[in-house]
Scaffold this active site. Structure first.
Site, short mmCIF file in Angstrom:
data_model
loop_
_atom_site.label_atom_id
_atom_site.label_comp_id
_atom_site.label_asym_id
_atom_site.label_seq_id
_atom_site.Cartn_x
_atom_site.Cartn_y
_atom_site.Cartn_z
N GLU A 1 0.86 -1.19 0.00
CA GLU A 1 0.00 0.00 0.00
C GLU A 1 0.90 1.23 0.00
OE1 GLU A 1 -2.75 -0.11 3.25
OE2 GLU A 1 -3.45 -2.13 2.74
N PRO A 2 0.31 2.41 -0.27
CA PRO A 2 1.15 3.62 -0.30
C PRO A 2 1.96 3.81 0.99
CG PRO A 2 -1.05 4.09 -1.17
CD PRO A 2 -1.08 2.68 -0.66
N ILE B 1 0.89 -2.85 -7.81
CA ILE B 1 0.44 -4.22 -8.02
C ILE B 1 0.71 -4.66 -9.46
CG2 ILE B 1 -1.50 -5.82 -7.79
CD1 ILE B 1 -0.35 -4.39 -5.14
N GLN C 1 44.25 -6.08 -20.25
CA GLN C 1 44.10 -6.77 -18.96
C GLN C 1 43.00 -6.14 -18.09
OE1 GLN C 1 48.01 -7.10 -17.21
NE2 GLN C 1 48.26 -9.12 -18.11
N GLY D 1 30.24 0.77 -24.41
CA GLY D 1 30.44 2.18 -24.69
C GLY D 1 29.13 2.87 -25.02
N GLY D 2 29.18 3.79 -25.99
CA GLY D 2 27.98 4.56 -26.34
C GLY D 2 26.81 3.69 -26.75
N GLU E 1 9.67 -7.36 -3.27
CA GLU E 1 9.73 -8.60 -2.48
C GLU E 1 10.82 -8.52 -1.41
OE1 GLU E 1 9.03 -12.38 -4.38
OE2 GLU E 1 8.21 -11.36 -6.13
C1 LIG Z 1 8.14 -2.89 -10.23
C2 LIG Z 1 7.50 -3.22 -8.92
C3 LIG Z 1 6.58 -4.28 -8.84
C4 LIG Z 1 5.93 -4.56 -7.64
N1 LIG Z 1 4.99 -5.55 -7.61
C5 LIG Z 1 4.29 -5.74 -6.46
C6 LIG Z 1 3.21 -6.67 -6.43
O1 LIG Z 1 2.90 -7.35 -7.43
N2 LIG Z 1 2.49 -6.80 -5.28
C7 LIG Z 1 2.78 -6.07 -4.16
O2 LIG Z 1 2.09 -6.24 -3.18
N3 LIG Z 1 3.80 -5.19 -4.15
C8 LIG Z 1 4.56 -5.00 -5.28
N4 LIG Z 1 5.60 -4.08 -5.29
C9 LIG Z 1 5.85 -3.28 -4.09
C10 LIG Z 1 7.16 -3.58 -3.43
O3 LIG Z 1 7.10 -4.79 -2.74
C11 LIG Z 1 7.49 -2.37 -2.55
O4 LIG Z 1 7.88 -1.32 -3.42
C12 LIG Z 1 8.60 -2.69 -1.55
O5 LIG Z 1 8.12 -3.51 -0.54
C13 LIG Z 1 9.17 -1.40 -0.93
O6 LIG Z 1 8.14 -0.64 -0.41
P1 LIG Z 1 8.08 0.94 -0.74
O7 LIG Z 1 8.16 1.11 -2.20
O8 LIG Z 1 6.92 1.50 -0.02
O9 LIG Z 1 9.42 1.51 -0.15
P2 LIG Z 1 9.70 1.84 1.41
O10 LIG Z 1 9.09 0.81 2.28
O11 LIG Z 1 9.37 3.26 1.64
O12 LIG Z 1 11.26 1.65 1.44
C14 LIG Z 1 12.15 2.62 0.79
C15 LIG Z 1 13.56 2.16 0.99
O13 LIG Z 1 13.88 2.18 2.36
C16 LIG Z 1 14.91 1.24 2.61
N5 LIG Z 1 14.50 0.43 3.78
C17 LIG Z 1 13.39 -0.30 3.93
N6 LIG Z 1 13.36 -0.87 5.15
C18 LIG Z 1 14.47 -0.47 5.78
C19 LIG Z 1 15.01 -0.68 7.08
N7 LIG Z 1 14.37 -1.44 7.96
N8 LIG Z 1 16.19 -0.11 7.40
C20 LIG Z 1 16.82 0.69 6.52
N9 LIG Z 1 16.38 0.93 5.28
C21 LIG Z 1 15.22 0.37 4.92
C22 LIG Z 1 15.09 0.41 1.35
O14 LIG Z 1 16.22 0.86 0.64
C23 LIG Z 1 13.85 0.72 0.55
O15 LIG Z 1 14.07 0.63 -0.85
C24 LIG Z 1 6.27 -3.81 -6.49
C25 LIG Z 1 7.21 -2.78 -6.57
C26 LIG Z 1 7.81 -2.47 -7.76
C27 LIG Z 1 8.82 -1.35 -7.80
#
Ligand SMILES: Cc1cc2nc3c(=O)[nH]c(=O)nc-3n(C[C@H](O)[C@H](O)[C@H](O)COP(=O)(O)OP(=O)(O)OC[C@H]3O[C@@H](n4cnc5c(N)ncnc54)[C@H](O)[C@@H]3O)c2cc1C
Length: 388
Positions: A134-135, A164, A284, A344-345, A368
């Site tokens: 979720e957001p 998703i 190398q 390269g390019g 994931e």
């Molecule tokens: C292309 C794509 C496909 C996806 N598909 C699915 C799907 O099919 N179903 C689904 O449910 N979700 C899906 N997701 C969601 C995905 O699982 C989330 O983007 C992911 O869990 C990270 O959550 P967030 O984007 O809210 O980032 P945030 O939770 O805000 O995390 C931002 C960053 O904070 C850092 N971070 C996180 N936790 C910690 C910690 N404990 N300590 C320090 N640093 C930390 C990491 O670098 C992370 O990248 C997808 C995402 C993408 C980009």
């Protein structure tokens, strides 16, 4: 298929090598090198083709429901993802999402749910999606707010899900929502929501650097019968974690496929590009780069197939899968960057194979479980069970 020495590793059985070779030949004939800009249509077509080819049978569990075996064989799905990723990121995505999207049903579904959904997933006639994030609940997924109120024989969903995969083209979504049996992770349940359910809509399509179908979903008084609940009430978080546990190692395998393709492309360029009266590979400093790429790939492969093999033997692989995902994802990013440098390019020209790989790999380090989350898992497991 370039270098297949690793298929002789003790992690594999003879049928695994046969699977990898057969899929590679199939992919050469059926997976286009270039996809059209209509990513939805391309994805639907890939799912159909993968179904007709019989490959999606590996993505579901239960022979009575079209699965290849009673359980999903981790080494098989890893080899399939690795092989498809070498040919096309979108083909790998199409395969992976059928498995991830239906994984909860394979693992915890009722017989009726399995009979209704899994054969269609395995045949490629229904497209699956996994709706957890979720957001405001990504890495911290237990903070989810999407809710399901139980009313009579129905669950009534309200809220949103984002990022998703297959959002917009899926026929059904396995949705995780707060049902409130207990606080936090113990108050979440999983439901199958068909795409045509009233109250369900695609709020927004999301464009990402490597185009895949991706969307934000919205639920407004969306009623699903309780017969669509996957697993027990309040057990949804466990179902989600079990599903991710099956597929996490396969994310490492996809990275491995991207990295192997990058090494192939890098070698091809280095050995043919002439400069300063010799080839690029004669320097190398280039050999050092190639050596680093190959070693990174083998380390990632060893960790990936160790985790897959261990899981297929019935062992817990929490730490091993996290190690594999971290090393393979991060390593592939370096290998691909090195391949771009060798080209390269040409390496940054849109739609060049290494340019596509450069975009394709990025999200795997985030979804994931981001790399930092994998590090935390490994650290926590080490402290729980220190090596003796
Ligand atoms: C292309 C794509 C496909 C996806 N598909 C699915 C799907 O099919 N179903 C689904 O449910 N979700 C899906 N997701 C969601 C995905 O699982 C989330 O983007 C992911 O869990 C990270 O959550 P967030 O984007 O809210 O980032 P945030 O939770 O805000 O995390 C931002 C960053 O904070 C850092 N971070 C996180 N936790 C910690 C910690 N404990 N300590 C320090 N640093 C930390 C990491 O670098 C992370 O990248 C997808 C995402 C993408 C980009």
């Amino acid at each position: 298929m370039s270098d297949t020495h690793y298929l002789d590793w003790p992690f594999f059985e003879p049928h695994h090598a046969a699977l990898a070779h057969a899929l590679d030949a199939w992919a050469q004939a059926h997976v286009p090198q270039h996809h059209s800009a209509d990513v939805d249509a391309e994805c639907r077509s890939l799912v159909r083709e993968l179904g007709q080819g019989g490959w999606l049978r590996h993505a579901v569990g239960g022979t009575a429901y079209g699965g290849m075996g009673e359980q999903i064989d981790t080494r098989s799905i890893c080899l399939i993802r690795e092989t498809l990723a070498r040919h096309s990121g979108l083909a790998d995505f199409a395969f992976a999402m059928q498995g991830l999207g239906s994984g909860a049903i394979s693992l915890a579904g009722t017989d009726a749910q399995k009979a209704d959904y899994l054969p269609r997933v395995a045949q490629g006639t229904a497209i699956a999606a996994f709706a957890l994030s979720e957001p405001d609940a990504g890495s911290d997924v237990a903070a989810m707010q999407c809710s399901a109120r139980i009313e009579g024989g129905h669950a009534v969903l309200n809220g949103s899900k984002t990022w998703i995969s297959n959002g917009g083209i899926a026929d059904f979504y396995v949705v995780f929502a707060r049902t409130g049996e207990a606080p936090g992770a113990r108050g979440i349940s999983a439901f199958i929501v068909d795409a045509n359910t009233p109250g369900f809509e695609i709020a927004e399509r999301i464009q990402v650097i490597a185009p895949h179908p991706l969307a934000t979903l919205r639920f407004t008084e969306c009623r699903v019968p309780l017969s669509q609940r996957v697993g027990a009430a309040g057990e949804g978080f466990k179902v989600a974690m079990r599903t991710l546990d099956v597929f996490r190692t396969s994310v490492a395998a996809a990275s491995l496929g991207f990295a192997r393709r990058a090494l192939d492309e890098g070698l091809a360029r280095a050995t043919t590009r002439r400069m300063f009266n010799q080839t690029l590979a004669d320097f190398q400093i280039t050999q050092t780069k190639l050596a680093q790429m190959a070693t990174t790939i083998d380390s990632a492969a060893l960790l990936t197939y160790r985790a897959a093999w261990q899981r297929d033997r019935g062992h817990s692989v929490t730490k091993e899968a996290a190690m594999a995902k971290m090393v393979a994802n991060e390593g592939a990013q370096h290998v691909i960057d090195a391949a771009v440098q060798l080209w390269g390019g040409m390496g940054v020209v849109s739609e060049h194979p290494v340019e596509k790989l450069y975009r394709e790999i990025r999200a795997l380090r985030i979804y994931e479980g981001a790399t930092e989350v994998q590090q935390l898992i490994i650290g926590r497991e080490l402290l729980k069970n220190p090596p003796r």
